[in-house]
Write a protein that holds these residues in place. Sequence first.
Motif, PDB file in Angstrom:
ATOM      1  N   GLY A  36       6.196   7.646  -3.803  1.00 22.32           N
ATOM      2  CA  GLY A  36       7.364   7.611  -4.746  1.00 22.32           C
ATOM      3  C   GLY A  36       8.523   8.441  -3.515  1.00 22.32           C
ATOM      4  N   LEU A  37       7.435   9.309  -2.937  1.00 30.92           N
ATOM      5  CA  LEU A  37       8.570  10.473  -2.290  1.00 30.92           C
ATOM      6  C   LEU A  37       8.819   9.844  -1.103  1.00 30.92           C
ATOM      7  CD1 LEU A  37       6.999  13.739  -3.742  1.00 30.92           C
ATOM      8  CD2 LEU A  37       9.024  12.835  -4.397  1.00 30.92           C
ATOM      9  N   LEU A  38       8.271   8.855  -0.335  1.00 29.59           N
ATOM     10  CA  LEU A  38       8.024   8.838   0.788  1.00 29.59           C
ATOM     11  C   LEU A  38       8.651   7.548   0.978  1.00 29.59           C
ATOM     12  CD1 LEU A  38       4.542   9.261   1.569  1.00 29.59           C
ATOM     13  CD2 LEU A  38       6.232  10.222   2.623  1.00 29.59           C
ATOM     14  N   GLY A  39       9.190   6.794   2.381  1.00 27.99           N
ATOM     15  CA  GLY A  39       9.972   5.593   2.180  1.00 27.99           C
ATOM     16  C   GLY A  39       9.680   5.749   3.598  1.00 27.99           C
ATOM     17  N   VAL A  40       8.689   4.181   3.869  1.00 24.43           N
ATOM     18  CA  VAL A  40       8.218   4.002   5.591  1.00 24.43           C
ATOM     19  C   VAL A  40       9.415   3.532   6.022  1.00 24.43           C
ATOM     20  CG1 VAL A  40       6.540   3.432   7.113  1.00 24.43           C
ATOM     21  CG2 VAL A  40       5.969   5.092   4.980  1.00 24.43           C
ATOM     22  N   ILE A  41       9.406   3.041   7.917  1.00 27.77           N
ATOM     23  CA  ILE A  41       9.848   2.208   7.822  1.00 27.77           C
ATOM     24  C   ILE A  41       9.767   2.351   9.658  1.00 27.77           C
ATOM     25  CG2 ILE A  41      12.213   1.350   9.812  1.00 27.77           C
ATOM     26  CD1 ILE A  41      13.786   3.150   7.373  1.00 27.77           C
ATOM     27  N   SER A  42       9.273   1.062  10.035  1.00 30.97           N
ATOM     28  CA  SER A  42       8.287   0.708  11.262  1.00 30.97           C
ATOM     29  C   SER A  42       8.976  -0.401  11.356  1.00 30.97           C
ATOM     30  CB  SER A  42       6.946   0.134  10.581  1.00 30.97           C
ATOM     31  OG  SER A  42       6.291  -1.196  11.085  1.00 30.97           O
ATOM     32  N   HIS A  43       9.035  -1.160  12.470  1.00 30.82           N
ATOM     33  CA  HIS A  43       8.076  -2.465  13.157  1.00 30.82           C
ATOM     34  C   HIS A  43       8.437  -3.635  12.693  1.00 30.82           C
ATOM     35  CE1 HIS A  43       4.803  -0.855  15.342  1.00 30.82           C
ATOM     36  NE2 HIS A  43       3.970  -1.845  15.487  1.00 30.82           N
ATOM     37  N   GLN A  44       7.593  -3.031  12.270  1.00 27.73           N
ATOM     38  CA  GLN A  44       6.801  -4.513  10.848  1.00 27.73           C
ATOM     39  C   GLN A  44       8.048  -4.429   9.462  1.00 27.73           C
ATOM     40  OE1 GLN A  44       2.957  -4.469  10.280  1.00 27.73           O
ATOM     41  NE2 GLN A  44       2.937  -6.310  11.263  1.00 27.73           N
ATOM     42  N   THR A  45       8.728  -5.110   9.447  1.00 28.05           N
ATOM     43  CA  THR A  45       9.321  -4.863   8.313  1.00 28.05           C
ATOM     44  C   THR A  45       8.891  -4.854   7.062  1.00 28.05           C
ATOM     45  OG1 THR A  45       9.825  -7.757   8.030  1.00 28.05           O
ATOM     46  CG2 THR A  45      11.157  -6.733   9.257  1.00 28.05           C
ATOM     47  N   PHE A  46       7.651  -4.904   5.929  1.00 35.93           N
ATOM     48  CA  PHE A  46       7.524  -5.407   5.005  1.00 35.93           C
ATOM     49  C   PHE A  46       7.693  -6.529   4.519  1.00 35.93           C
ATOM     50  CE2 PHE A  46       6.565  -0.660   6.087  1.00 35.93           C
ATOM     51  CZ  PHE A  46       5.405  -0.588   7.093  1.00 35.93           C
ATOM     52  N   LEU A  47       8.496  -7.449   5.030  1.00 36.24           N
ATOM     53  CA  LEU A  47       9.450  -8.020   3.675  1.00 36.24           C
ATOM     54  C   LEU A  47       8.632  -9.686   3.746  1.00 36.24           C
ATOM     55  CD1 LEU A  47      12.955  -7.971   5.515  1.00 36.24           C
ATOM     56  CD2 LEU A  47      12.507  -6.210   3.509  1.00 36.24           C
ATOM     57  N   TYR A  48       8.670 -10.126   2.499  1.00 36.70           N
ATOM     58  CA  TYR A  48       8.644 -11.207   2.401  1.00 36.70           C
ATOM     59  C   TYR A  48       9.609 -12.602   2.672  1.00 36.70           C
ATOM     60  CZ  TYR A  48       4.897  -9.758  -0.450  1.00 36.70           C
ATOM     61  OH  TYR A  48       3.778  -8.188  -0.623  1.00 36.70           O
ATOM     62  N   LEU A  98       0.394  -1.308   0.070  1.00 40.20           N
ATOM     63  CA  LEU A  98       0.129  -0.019   0.159  1.00 40.20           C
ATOM     64  C   LEU A  98       0.953   1.362   0.197  1.00 40.20           C
ATOM     65  CD1 LEU A  98      -2.505  -0.573   2.365  1.00 40.20           C
ATOM     66  CD2 LEU A  98      -2.855  -0.802   0.234  1.00 40.20           C
ATOM     67  N   LEU A  99       2.206   1.245   0.235  1.00 45.66           N
ATOM     68  CA  LEU A  99       3.079   2.827   0.829  1.00 45.66           C
ATOM     69  C   LEU A  99       3.749   2.268  -1.110  1.00 45.66           C
ATOM     70  CD1 LEU A  99       4.478   1.809   3.997  1.00 45.66           C
ATOM     71  CD2 LEU A  99       2.911   3.088   3.921  1.00 45.66           C
ATOM     72  N   LEU A 142       0.344  10.424   7.476  1.00 47.62           N
ATOM     73  CA  LEU A 142       1.406  11.506   6.316  1.00 47.62           C
ATOM     74  C   LEU A 142       1.614   9.985   5.520  1.00 47.62           C
ATOM     75  CD1 LEU A 142       3.429  13.935   9.305  1.00 47.62           C
ATOM     76  CD2 LEU A 142       1.956  14.339   7.514  1.00 47.62           C
ATOM     77  N   ALA A 143       1.416   8.327   5.134  1.00 47.77           N
ATOM     78  CA  ALA A 143       2.010   7.548   5.330  1.00 47.77           C
ATOM     79  C   ALA A 143       1.230   7.397   3.771  1.00 47.77           C
ATOM     80  CB  ALA A 143       2.833   6.358   5.300  1.00 47.77           C
ATOM     81  N   THR A 144      -0.212   8.145   3.650  1.00 50.85           N
ATOM     82  CA  THR A 144      -1.123   7.710   3.071  1.00 50.85           C
ATOM     83  C   THR A 144      -2.307   6.873   2.948  1.00 50.85           C
ATOM     84  OG1 THR A 144       0.147   6.942   0.828  1.00 50.85           O
ATOM     85  CG2 THR A 144       0.058   8.994   0.427  1.00 50.85           C
ATOM     86  N   LEU A 145      -2.043   6.094   4.527  1.00 49.31           N
ATOM     87  CA  LEU A 145      -1.672   4.688   4.905  1.00 49.31           C
ATOM     88  C   LEU A 145      -3.829   4.927   5.309  1.00 49.31           C
ATOM     89  CD1 LEU A 145       0.519   2.378   6.230  1.00 49.31           C
ATOM     90  CD2 LEU A 145      -0.296   2.406   3.979  1.00 49.31           C
ATOM     91  N   ALA A 146      -3.838   6.216   5.323  1.00 46.47           N
ATOM     92  CA  ALA A 146      -4.687   6.414   6.429  1.00 46.47           C
ATOM     93  C   ALA A 146      -4.915   8.060   5.610  1.00 46.47           C
ATOM     94  CB  ALA A 146      -4.730   6.584   7.694  1.00 46.47           C
ATOM     95  N   LYS A 147      -7.320   7.717   5.116  1.00 45.97           N
ATOM     96  CA  LYS A 147      -7.186   9.015   4.887  1.00 45.97           C
ATOM     97  C   LYS A 147      -7.353   9.965   6.440  1.00 45.97           C
ATOM     98  CE  LYS A 147      -8.326   9.180   0.003  1.00 45.97           C
ATOM     99  NZ  LYS A 147      -9.145   7.530   0.021  1.00 45.97           N
ATOM    100  N   PRO A 148      -7.237  11.431   5.972  1.00 41.84           N
ATOM    101  CA  PRO A 148      -7.807  12.631   7.281  1.00 41.84           C
ATOM    102  C   PRO A 148      -9.149  12.760   7.281  1.00 41.84           C
ATOM    103  CG  PRO A 148      -6.447  13.749   5.426  1.00 41.84           C
ATOM    104  CD  PRO A 148      -6.262  12.257   5.512  1.00 41.84           C
ATOM    105  N   THR A 149      -9.671  13.046   8.021  1.00 35.96           N
ATOM    106  CA  THR A 149     -11.380  13.098   8.547  1.00 35.96           C
ATOM    107  C   THR A 149     -11.446  14.985   7.351  1.00 35.96           C
ATOM    108  OG1 THR A 149     -11.642  11.928  10.475  1.00 35.96           O
ATOM    109  CG2 THR A 149     -13.282  13.496   9.851  1.00 35.96           C
TER     110      THR A 149
END
Lengths: 244, 224, 244
Positions: free
Chosen positions: C79-91, B88-89, C52-59
């Motif tokens: 493409g302008l954003l990079g996100v690092i979270s405690h989840q890795t998003f890896l396969y 999604l990102l 901010l990461a476009t995963l949710a929409k503001p009201t």
Amino acid sequence: MATNTKYMTTTNVPGKKLDWIPILSYALLFMFPLSLLFVLISPTDVNLAFSQRIFYFHLPANIMCFLSFLVYFIGGIAYWRTRQRKWDIVMVSSLELGVFFSFIGIVTGSIWARYAWNTFWTWDPRLTTVTIMLVVYLSGLMLRNATDDPSRKASLTAAFGVIGFIDVPLVYFSTRWFPRGLHPVIFGDNGNAIGLEGFMIVTMLTCMVTMGLLFTYFLIQRIRLEQMRDDVAALFYAQEGEEY
Amino acid sequence: MKSYLYKVWAIFSKDVRTELRTKEILSAMAVFSLLMVLVFIFALPGKLQEPQDVVPGLLWIAFTFAGVLGLNRSFIIEKDRGSLEGLLLAPVDRSAIFLAKMLGNFAFITIVELLTLPLFSLLFNYSVFNLGLLPVLLMGTLGFAEIGTIFAAMAVNTRAREVLLPVLFFPVMLPVIIAAAQATSAVLANRPFGEISGQLQLIGIFDLVFLIVPLLLFELVIEE
Amino acid sequence: MADNVILRATKVTKSFGHFAVLKGVDLELQQGEFITLLGPNGAGKTTLLRILATLAKPTSGAIELAGIPLKDAKASIRGLLGVISHQTFLYEDLTARENLVFYGQLYQVAHLTERVNELLARVGLERRANDRVRNFSRGMQQRLSIARAILHNPPVLLLDEPDTGLDRQAADMLQNVIRELATGGEPRSIIMTTHNLERGLAMCDRLVVLAGGRMVREAQARDLTPENLQNWYYEAVNSRNLKP
């Protein structure tokens, strides 16, 4: 708290809008005995004798069931476009009402079938469609109850409502390929239609109006119940402080 | 448009590559449908004499149940490490994600169906090899994949996600199951192709409508 | 100054019915700036970051990324954003290289093979490039997920509690990598949420405290010391509970 008005109840706001509930209650108090009376004094069907009278409940209940799901569908579309809680309330209210009315429709239909065709169940297209609709929307209720996050709950309910409603005509067409049913066609002149005539039509229309009033009454009350729940939660939330 | 399709292809081939490596979805579905065939045979011993009555229906029961098993996995795999959020990102349209996952599910279910067919023929001693069956099979499976993919995406965000998918899936799929079973039975009885045009039309409409609707709704389902 | 703002949130709210997670947040991220977002659980940090990461929409409210309002931006703006979270998003069943190549295809990274090799070397995984991620330690996975996030060289990085679930050693290493990202090469603008006050202070230019869905306090990192940080933070959080 910064704004007390923010937590003011959305229900029972005095002098804002016409309150339909007493009007509907009085109308129901008048219409319900009237339709019962009409059902009793309306002429007895030649072939089906007394059992035909259950039809005065069966058909209106089924129509209200379709109406509920139409409201649910419209609520779903509106939620999809706006993401507002008020449409979520419309959705959950009409979803529950739809399940209620389809259940009445199926039970009365089954009793009718027992006396008309000597069987409790027949895979007639319309009966099958209503039954499948009931199952579809029951699973919609399950979906709702399996979600915790309120906005996700609303989104999933909306998506399911749209898909479920579009599915209904497809279900209806597919059930035509079942062995032919015995369902009568009312207000038609097909071979096996039950001709409703004279006072029977008056009775049917009276029952339709009564059921419509009942539907509206339930819908408004259910919406208000949900709004009150929101208000209670908001008061609780305000009291607990914002850290909750 | 070109980059849209390229990204659909990238996600689809990622799913296929993962699946070829783990064989998690395919093996679960294949073993499950084998077991279903065996259960049918043991549960309906008398019907082995007249397979034409039961095989079309049983085929679609097996496909439906095995399909649900695979559909369930397709999003749970994405959810486990948060990779669905990774998708999604990325600068990819939400609908492209739906399309890619749907095509993956379609491919996996079709493969399992093609494996199940000879099993049915062998164990029921009744040939189901008929070229007329192919359009019924493919169109029915497309409908499965479309509704199944969006429902799997919905169910993955709930409690009891693995139980919920079949509950949502079966009632909505009934038109396809009814029409496909009828068409299969007509094809296997070597009745003329024209007789099943109504059923194929219905499945076709279902496929078309539920290709467009989930594409539009997918964003609502996976976003907050 | 205004020209240097790369990410601007204006009066952002997120609510459903009466429940507001964000109650109007204004935040400006300058080019090359590193902001640490602090706040108790339920303060809305993660929600803000997800918006901010476009995963949710503001009201309501608006977000501008590089001068483009997110509301009517195309998917390519991500493409302008990079996100690092405690989840890795890896396969887990793909190798390190395959994971990067896959995401590189989605981001349409030019010269993908060279870029992947370069990044694998940078996070110290070139010798394990063809191993499945399933066999990696938590720290190695986190390093790979950093490589994944900066694969397309995004000007803005969003870090959502990247140190959660890491042991001290892995967290220190992560801190070094992030610091390197912030300072080395072209200027990168970063917003990070964390629970670890000292770590948050050590890395950032500006600290922002979010509580009850509002921004309650901010300070330049140079004005705070690790000693008075705790007091400064708890004062900010507790001020929310004092009702007028």
